[in-house]
Write an enzyme that holds these catalytic residues in place. Structure first.
Site, PDB file in Angstrom:
ATOM      1  N   ASP A 132       0.792  -1.244   0.000  1.00  0.00           N
ATOM      2  CA  ASP A 132       0.000   0.000   0.000  1.00  0.00           C
ATOM      3  C   ASP A 132       0.816   1.281   0.000  1.00  0.00           C
ATOM      4  O   ASP A 132       0.263   2.383  -0.137  1.00  0.00           O
ATOM      5  CB  ASP A 132      -0.986  -0.003   1.176  1.00  0.00           C
ATOM      6  N   HIS A 147       6.511  -7.818  -1.362  1.00  0.00           N
ATOM      7  CA  HIS A 147       5.481  -8.299  -2.283  1.00  0.00           C
ATOM      8  C   HIS A 147       5.085  -7.283  -3.349  1.00  0.00           C
ATOM      9  O   HIS A 147       4.041  -7.425  -3.967  1.00  0.00           O
ATOM     10  CB  HIS A 147       4.235  -8.737  -1.490  1.00  0.00           C
ATOM     11  N   CYS A 158       7.602  -6.859 -22.028  1.00  0.00           N
ATOM     12  CA  CYS A 158       9.013  -6.450 -21.924  1.00  0.00           C
ATOM     13  C   CYS A 158       9.497  -6.416 -20.470  1.00  0.00           C
ATOM     14  O   CYS A 158      10.666  -6.170 -20.214  1.00  0.00           O
ATOM     15  CB  CYS A 158       9.243  -5.092 -22.596  1.00  0.00           C
ATOM     16  N   THR A 239       1.130  -9.169  11.319  1.00  0.00           N
ATOM     17  CA  THR A 239       1.111 -10.203  10.272  1.00  0.00           C
ATOM     18  C   THR A 239       0.654 -11.524  10.876  1.00  0.00           C
ATOM     19  O   THR A 239       0.995 -11.842  12.016  1.00  0.00           O
ATOM     20  CB  THR A 239       2.476 -10.369   9.565  1.00  0.00           C
ATOM     21  N   ASN A 264       0.427  -7.687  17.831  1.00  0.00           N
ATOM     22  CA  ASN A 264      -0.744  -8.149  17.085  1.00  0.00           C
ATOM     23  C   ASN A 264      -1.971  -8.021  17.984  1.00  0.00           C
ATOM     24  O   ASN A 264      -1.838  -7.890  19.201  1.00  0.00           O
ATOM     25  CB  ASN A 264      -0.544  -9.616  16.641  1.00  0.00           C
ATOM     26  N   GLU A 266      -4.116 -10.421  18.100  1.00  0.00           N
ATOM     27  CA  GLU A 266      -4.378 -11.785  18.580  1.00  0.00           C
ATOM     28  C   GLU A 266      -3.166 -12.654  18.279  1.00  0.00           C
ATOM     29  O   GLU A 266      -2.380 -12.340  17.382  1.00  0.00           O
ATOM     30  CB  GLU A 266      -5.637 -12.364  17.923  1.00  0.00           C
ATOM     31  N   CYS A 282      -1.646  -2.037  16.813  1.00  0.00           N
ATOM     32  CA  CYS A 282      -0.257  -1.558  16.824  1.00  0.00           C
ATOM     33  C   CYS A 282      -0.167  -0.029  16.721  1.00  0.00           C
ATOM     34  O   CYS A 282       0.875   0.538  17.023  1.00  0.00           O
ATOM     35  CB  CYS A 282       0.598  -2.279  15.801  1.00  0.00           C
TER      36      CYS A 282
HETATM   37  C1  BJW Z   1      -3.439  -6.372  13.623  1.00  0.00           C
HETATM   38  C2  BJW Z   1      -4.299  -5.264  13.585  1.00  0.00           C
HETATM   39  C3  BJW Z   1      -3.900  -4.110  14.299  1.00  0.00           C
HETATM   40  C4  BJW Z   1      -5.192  -6.809  12.401  1.00  0.00           C
HETATM   41  N1  BJW Z   1      -2.711  -4.131  14.964  1.00  0.00           N
HETATM   42  N2  BJW Z   1      -2.287  -6.365  14.289  1.00  0.00           N
HETATM   43  C5  BJW Z   1       6.223 -23.087   1.956  1.00  0.00           C
HETATM   44  C6  BJW Z   1       5.263 -23.833   2.584  1.00  0.00           C
HETATM   45  C7  BJW Z   1       3.934 -23.750   2.193  1.00  0.00           C
HETATM   46  C8  BJW Z   1       3.541 -22.918   1.154  1.00  0.00           C
HETATM   47  C9  BJW Z   1       4.513 -22.186   0.533  1.00  0.00           C
HETATM   48  C10 BJW Z   1       5.831 -22.259   0.925  1.00  0.00           C
HETATM   49  N3  BJW Z   1       6.559 -21.424   0.164  1.00  0.00           N
HETATM   50  C11 BJW Z   1       5.730 -20.812  -0.700  1.00  0.00           C
HETATM   51  C12 BJW Z   1       4.483 -21.262  -0.500  1.00  0.00           C
HETATM   52  C13 BJW Z   1       3.274 -20.840  -1.247  1.00  0.00           C
HETATM   53  C14 BJW Z   1       2.783 -19.488  -0.847  1.00  0.00           C
HETATM   54  C15 BJW Z   1       2.356 -19.498   0.632  1.00  0.00           C
HETATM   55  O1  BJW Z   1       3.024 -19.060   1.525  1.00  0.00           O
HETATM   56  N4  BJW Z   1       1.179 -19.996   0.893  1.00  0.00           N
HETATM   57  C16 BJW Z   1       0.670 -20.039   2.255  1.00  0.00           C
HETATM   58  C17 BJW Z   1      -0.734 -19.429   2.301  1.00  0.00           C
HETATM   59  C18 BJW Z   1       0.762 -21.432   2.787  1.00  0.00           C
HETATM   60  N5  BJW Z   1       3.814 -18.471  -1.050  1.00  0.00           N
HETATM   61  C19 BJW Z   1       4.041 -17.973  -2.238  1.00  0.00           C
HETATM   62  O2  BJW Z   1       3.413 -18.356  -3.215  1.00  0.00           O
HETATM   63  C20 BJW Z   1       5.129 -16.928  -2.360  1.00  0.00           C
HETATM   64  N6  BJW Z   1       5.998 -17.315  -3.399  1.00  0.00           N
HETATM   65  C21 BJW Z   1       7.055 -18.114  -3.209  1.00  0.00           C
HETATM   66  O3  BJW Z   1       7.446 -18.413  -2.112  1.00  0.00           O
HETATM   67  O4  BJW Z   1       7.618 -18.552  -4.383  1.00  0.00           O
HETATM   68  C22 BJW Z   1       8.549 -19.628  -4.335  1.00  0.00           C
HETATM   69  C23 BJW Z   1       7.823 -20.926  -4.011  1.00  0.00           C
HETATM   70  C24 BJW Z   1       6.539 -21.147  -4.461  1.00  0.00           C
HETATM   71  C25 BJW Z   1       5.875 -22.354  -4.120  1.00  0.00           C
HETATM   72  C26 BJW Z   1       6.526 -23.296  -3.319  1.00  0.00           C
HETATM   73  C27 BJW Z   1       7.831 -23.050  -2.873  1.00  0.00           C
HETATM   74  C28 BJW Z   1       8.498 -21.847  -3.230  1.00  0.00           C
HETATM   75  C29 BJW Z   1       4.539 -15.606  -2.776  1.00  0.00           C
HETATM   76  C30 BJW Z   1       3.693 -15.017  -1.699  1.00  0.00           C
HETATM   77  C31 BJW Z   1       3.073 -13.736  -2.208  1.00  0.00           C
HETATM   78  C32 BJW Z   1       2.041 -13.240  -1.239  1.00  0.00           C
HETATM   79  N7  BJW Z   1       1.243 -12.325  -1.888  1.00  0.00           N
HETATM   80  C33 BJW Z   1       0.137 -11.737  -1.141  1.00  0.00           C
HETATM   81  C34 BJW Z   1      -0.815 -11.083  -2.127  1.00  0.00           C
HETATM   82  C35 BJW Z   1      -0.353  -9.765  -2.565  1.00  0.00           C
HETATM   83  C36 BJW Z   1      -1.384  -9.318  -3.509  1.00  0.00           C
HETATM   84  C37 BJW Z   1      -2.119  -8.131  -3.063  1.00  0.00           C
HETATM   85  O5  BJW Z   1      -1.826  -7.464  -2.065  1.00  0.00           O
HETATM   86  O6  BJW Z   1      -3.022  -7.907  -3.792  1.00  0.00           O
HETATM   87  O7  BJW Z   1       0.608 -10.817  -0.179  1.00  0.00           O
HETATM   88  S1  BJW Z   1      -0.800 -12.884  -0.178  1.00  0.00           S
HETATM   89  C38 BJW Z   1      -1.192 -11.803   1.095  1.00  0.00           C
HETATM   90  O8  BJW Z   1      -0.675 -12.395   2.307  1.00  0.00           O
HETATM   91  C39 BJW Z   1      -0.393 -10.512   0.829  1.00  0.00           C
HETATM   92  C40 BJW Z   1       0.240 -10.284   2.172  1.00  0.00           C
HETATM   93  O9  BJW Z   1       1.406  -9.507   2.025  1.00  0.00           O
HETATM   94  C41 BJW Z   1       0.497 -11.674   2.695  1.00  0.00           C
HETATM   95  C42 BJW Z   1       0.677 -11.759   4.180  1.00  0.00           C
HETATM   96  O10 BJW Z   1      -0.498 -11.438   4.852  1.00  0.00           O
HETATM   97  P1  BJW Z   1      -0.408 -10.590   6.190  1.00  0.00           P
HETATM   98  O11 BJW Z   1       0.223  -9.310   5.926  1.00  0.00           O
HETATM   99  O12 BJW Z   1       0.155 -11.421   7.262  1.00  0.00           O
HETATM  100  O13 BJW Z   1      -1.975 -10.268   6.443  1.00  0.00           O
HETATM  101  P2  BJW Z   1      -3.087 -11.150   7.145  1.00  0.00           P
HETATM  102  O14 BJW Z   1      -4.404 -10.593   6.750  1.00  0.00           O
HETATM  103  O15 BJW Z   1      -2.888 -12.593   6.942  1.00  0.00           O
HETATM  104  O16 BJW Z   1      -2.848 -10.902   8.700  1.00  0.00           O
HETATM  105  C43 BJW Z   1      -3.091  -9.661   9.315  1.00  0.00           C
HETATM  106  C44 BJW Z   1      -2.641  -9.758  10.748  1.00  0.00           C
HETATM  107  O17 BJW Z   1      -2.779  -8.476  11.329  1.00  0.00           O
HETATM  108  C45 BJW Z   1      -3.499 -10.721  11.579  1.00  0.00           C
HETATM  109  O18 BJW Z   1      -2.626 -11.531  12.357  1.00  0.00           O
HETATM  110  C46 BJW Z   1      -4.317  -9.796  12.480  1.00  0.00           C
HETATM  111  O19 BJW Z   1      -4.587 -10.357  13.746  1.00  0.00           O
HETATM  112  C47 BJW Z   1      -3.391  -8.602  12.595  1.00  0.00           C
HETATM  113  N8  BJW Z   1      -4.025  -7.314  12.867  1.00  0.00           N
HETATM  114  N9  BJW Z   1      -5.371  -5.559  12.841  1.00  0.00           N
HETATM  115  C48 BJW Z   1      -1.945  -5.247  14.939  1.00  0.00           C
HETATM  116  N10 BJW Z   1      -4.643  -2.990  14.331  1.00  0.00           N
HETATM  117 ZN    ZN Z   2       6.472  -3.406 -22.505  1.00  0.00          ZN
END
Ligand code: BJW
Ligand code: ZN
Length: 292
Positions: A132, A147, A158, A239, A264, A266, A282
């Site tokens: 963001d 990300h 390209c 996260t 966090n 929770e 936070c």
């Molecule tokens: C508060 C609050 C307040 C609320 N104060 N706290 C190994 C094992 C298993 C799977 C995989 C692995 N390696 C790779 C994978 C596959 C996959 C993955 O991890 N899947 C899992 C779901 C299991 N990973 C990938 O595909 C990654 N690529 C990769 O590793 O390539 C190589 C590879 C591939 C496959 C196998 C092996 C190697 C790429 C990951 C890209 C993530 N992209 C996204 C989408 C972006 C698009 C967009 O924004 O439109 O990024 S997914 C989404 O999740 C986004 C976020 O950055 C990311 C993390 O989420 P985040 O930030 O933690 O948010 P939330 O909503 O989950 O949590 C919010 C937290 O805040 C909560 O805890 C609340 O409690 C808290 N909260 N208010 C403090 N006020």
């Molecule tokens: Zn181009």
């Protein structure tokens, strides 16, 4: 790139979920944590969607993680873009509008002020999973965006990456992207979606975001890995710690002896791995933790 990927996979295989067996006893002693922070030479702040929640940007998991009838994570894939670039662009157009209207909150600002004050005597690195742009707008300088960024595009032909803050990014997306569940996709023809302006290219543009199943940029992963490997204190902020590779950064740092504190509303699956856990929004907890 191969070496990094092998390191990531090897590490995930070695520590498949989280280090539940670690015997660290959790503390929420803020005074003690602040002493460690003061003594630290290298600090990493690893943030996720929760830090922007108080700026009005929905998190990914839980109730806010829906746009129309779609779970946000189901649109954040190369397959979704291939099958409907119009739908995915509508989704990102909406996200760009929300992010552009949002303001950095007390959490982002506390981090930026901390870096401004201590960034000379200590190495302070912010690694964010967020796309963001709010850390940068709050004034954070040493920032690694794992990300990608909503306000950058990448040409599918390209591969050129460009900053783009136009809203709408193209005429056809004006007044599109409303999030209500009953709205049907607009099916904008591909030729009316954003295209590369380079001569002899004209490729379809996509958001410069790392989608599920896509590899993180090797140089960015390397930089983040270096900061994580050498920090002595790490703050894990808003996260869920479920998306890899970011999910393993802090547990690995804790395992090699760095002091890790989680902020966090929770507990997460990684909470048992960390030394400190500070519960609450936070925007409230960070200004206290990062002030003198
Ligand atoms: C508060 C609050 C307040 C609320 N104060 N706290 C190994 C094992 C298993 C799977 C995989 C692995 N390696 C790779 C994978 C596959 C996959 C993955 O991890 N899947 C899992 C779901 C299991 N990973 C990938 O595909 C990654 N690529 C990769 O590793 O390539 C190589 C590879 C591939 C496959 C196998 C092996 C190697 C790429 C990951 C890209 C993530 N992209 C996204 C989408 C972006 C698009 C967009 O924004 O439109 O990024 S997914 C989404 O999740 C986004 C976020 O950055 C990311 C993390 O989420 P985040 O930030 O933690 O948010 P939330 O909503 O989950 O949590 C919010 C937290 O805040 C909560 O805890 C609340 O409690 C808290 N909260 N208010 C403090 N006020
Ligand atoms: Zn181009």
């Amino acid at each position: 790139m191969c070496i990094i990927l092998v390191r990531v996979i090897r590490s995930v295989v070695r520590h498949p979920i989280h280090f539940q067996t670690m015997s660290t006893r959790q503390s929420s002693d803020i005074v003690k944590f602040k002493e460690s922070l003061k003594a630290a030479k290298e600090i990493v702040i690893l943030s996720g969607a929760g830090i922007s929640a108080e700026s009005g940007i929905p998190t990914f998991r839980g109730a806010g993680g829906y746009w129309r009838k779609y779970q946000a994570s189901s649109l954040a894939t190369p397959e979704a873009f291939r099958s409907s670039p119009s739908l995915v662009w509508e989704f990102y157009h909406y996200r760009r509008e929300v992010a552009a209207q949002a303001q950095p909150n007390a959490g982002h600002i506390a981090i930026a002020k901390f870096e401004m004050k201590y960034g000379v005597e200590k190495k302070v690195t912010v690694i964010t999973q967020n796309v963001d742009g709010l850390h940068e707008r709050a004034g954070t300088k040493n920032l690694i965006e794992l990300h990608g960024n909503l306000f950058k595009t990448r040409c599918t032909k390209c591969k050129e990456v460009l900053a783009n803050t136009d809203i709408p990014i193209c005429e056809a997306l004006a007044n599109r992207g409303a999030p209500d569940a009953n709205i049907v996709g607009s099916d904008i023809p591909i030729k009316s979606l954003p295209h590369c302006k380079k001569e002899n290219c004209s490729g379809l543009l996509r958001p410069h975001i790392i989608w599920f199943g896509e590899s993180l940029e090797p140089a960015i992963l390397e930089k983040a890995g270096e900061a994580m490997e050498s920090c002595d204190v790490c703050l894990v902020v808003g996260t869920s710690s479920v998306v890899y590779p970011a999910a393993m950064f802090a547990p690995q740092a804790a395992q090699r002896g760095a002091i890790v504190a989680e902020f966090n509303i929770e507990p997460t699956p990684a909470t048992p791995d960390f030394h400190y856990y500070f519960e609450g929004p936070c925007g409230k907890t960070l200004p206290v933790a990062l002030s003198d």
